[in-house]
Design an enzyme around this catalytic site. Structure first.
Site, short mmCIF file in Angstrom:
data_model
loop_
_atom_site.label_atom_id
_atom_site.label_comp_id
_atom_site.label_asym_id
_atom_site.label_seq_id
_atom_site.Cartn_x
_atom_site.Cartn_y
_atom_site.Cartn_z
NE ARG A 1 -3.74 0.41 0.23
CZ ARG A 1 -4.82 0.51 0.99
NH1 ARG A 1 -5.31 -0.57 1.56
NH2 ARG A 1 -5.40 1.67 1.15
NE ARG B 1 2.36 0.50 7.23
CZ ARG B 1 1.14 0.00 7.07
NH1 ARG B 1 0.49 -0.54 8.08
NH2 ARG B 1 0.54 0.08 5.89
#
Lengths: 224, 224, 224, 224
Positions: D79, D167
């Protein structure tokens, strides 16, 4: 115009081939480079080109130093969005002299050259005078498209191939076309197989896409 | 400078909210808009903003007509890569007159204005003369950064928010800053919640990121 | 699979044509739509297609609702990077039942269907049991590629054309190919000229680029 | 999970600093590296970070080999659109065994581990049986999210910094968070200054953007 390749992914062809191999292999990543000679890598790359499978080409990046090109060129250049640019700023840099690019058609006609030179002199004087009166970022509004600029640009091999397809084409403006051909020479020297069939669309299996605007005659590698 | 919103995704706030809802819901796509009033949509959008979850904002696109801006501005503008541009070509269009943008600092000083106007007149004459001698794409090398240009630009709401964060900032050049604030007014009129907290970083939870270059004083919504 | 067009740029063909016109015209932006009938717009778009000038196509965006596709499909889909996605989350949504996509080759063979169904039942039970023991984001590790998912996706017309070139091709997997053809039908209904020649590469002037992997027989519009 | 840095732009910090220097300098490109020691380069990079001027960071690219991660992870990973991926194909590779990632919460509870293992055995058998009946691209519909996959990924330093911001955050799923921290260690080893302040947003001048979802406690560099 000065164009140099100031850096690139090490072993660009091995990198691309290893990434491509991964797609079709149950092997672990650590095994990908095992037994992958340059000869094998190039064979695989040629196969990828023939199948139109270009995503692994993105793993190889190339960084160029580009100097002495016009702002006309740089305005066209930065329209290529899958790329990274650092450009000499006319907001922050005060130019002591006005270095310009002279289009060959102008240089070839004394009358045109004269008009051009006279205009450049007026601009030069106006710019220097304005530098004393207003911020450099505003003085620059008088600077011409012909003004020389410098850039550092990074593109991956896939984006470069698209750049060459569009900008090596006879329909591109002469200045960015010269840049494109010079860049092509530079990357072919370090990654000949990645760019073996790169160039204007008329050189590839895609063929000319210019329709009624086609030049009708693909450039030869020597006569371009 | 003329800036207009010539089109946008219909119901931009409902579209964004429906997309966001999908992420967290077992519902079918066909049910997403059921019971989704504008009030509920806006409540959800505000929540997304507070959680920094901006990907659904990409589903709303906005298309602007921009006229009478300088080529200095357009060269900065097209550096925003998550956007689409169609720009008036200086290669193909022959300009009968030379319309220019005059920086306010120049307009404010008679001495500067005089130098500027004189240079523009010389450029205008040189350009017209060159048009008779060489192709338009080469004659344009004498045209100044001040030359007016027109563009159509499309950006989605997420990319616009980034554009506003950078270009509404006091550190941006005055011309693109004016464009950014005008665009912000236009999109806030049709999608107030999507852009409720849009503007320079100092207005948002991110805060000024300019470090030593900070202006130190966030613009008020009225005094900007 | 359910696919619907949940929104798009209003007047997509007029928007694209107006943007293209701007490139070649000395007119002001405010004049671009003057006298631009749909007939004229379509004539211009056809000309752009023939010259390979697709950048104005980016100003028209299309938003789709996609439901009941497999996670195999969605993993392929999101590899298209010039697009925006909102996808139903397996981290946050707890599925009460396990809805799956059954590949036609499996449905066609009783022996395969039996194995498949039995595996799905075991997975369903394991997932429900795990939901009671660990977070949903970990329970989902047992869920199969066949699991149904929902997405909202936005792409502009240029990116869509590339999507159709790759995914309407006989070499694409059956499920994403079905999605691509359905999307093509939907956008052709609202913007027939923008997508007049869209479809697999073999339908366009580019031609098949699959080399040795070519299927050899372009699909007909009816037999696809 | 195995993560390795398989290549990167040579002298990434010198490259970034040279590009940044170009923006503010009247020097020619050929002079950019003159007198540019690593110490000076790092001083300049630190200054860029403090001013939020990250575009020169794009000139440094990093290529990773990633093995033994789940398809849940890879679906999240791809993504990130400003990046290049080559992923092991489940369409073309027939897996002889089913290697899986076991979430720690499952491994920690015997009851969960048992359910998980039993489901994996059924899936393994069903996949092998289906391989004999239908194409591999269809047999894979039974494979679980837990299935291990391998990738080669390339990102530039600016895109990596965004990846780390999102992340390395405690709100990211455990598996991609582990990948992110490992990647951060690898790039900090070869370009410590480019990534000196990289990590979750709470570590930087931006600060936590998760609002009500915030974990409330920034990870320490040692206890993460």
């Amino acid at each position: 115009m000065e164009v140099s390749l100031i850096g690139h992914t090490p072993d660009p062809e091995l990198t691309v081939a290893a990434a491509a191999r991964l797609c079709y292999s149950p092997d672990q990543v650590s095994q990908l480079l095992e037994g992958l000679t340059l000869t094998r890598a190039r064979k695989l790359i040629t196969k990828l080109q023939k199948m139109g499978h270009f995503s692994p080409f993105e793993h190889a990046s190339f960084t160029f130093g580009i100097a002495g090109v016009s702002r006309s060129l740089s305005h066209q250049l930065v329209r290529h969005r899958i790329a990274s640019y650092s450009q000499q700023s006319q907001r922050y840099v005060k130019f002591e002299d006005l270095a310009v690019v002279v289009p060959p058609t102008i240089a070839a006609k004394p009358e045109a050259q004269e008009k051009f030179t006279a205009a450049m002199e007026v601009i030069r004087d106006a710019y220097q005078a304005l530098l004393g009166l207003v911020p450099a970022e505003d003085a620059r509004y008088v600077l011409p498209n012909a003004s020389q600029t410098n850039l550092v640009m990074t593109m991956n091999a896939r984006s470069l191939r698209n750049f060459f397809a569009l900008r090596c084409c006879a329909r591109a403006q002469w200045e960015i076309r010269e840049l494109a051909w010079r860049m092509l020479d530079l990357v072919q020297a370090v990654a000949p197989t990645l760019f073996a069939d790169a160039g204007p669309n008329c050189w590839s299996s895609i063929g000319c896409q210019q329709g009624a605007m086609s030049c009708g005659e693909p450039p030869s590698r020597t006569s371009r």
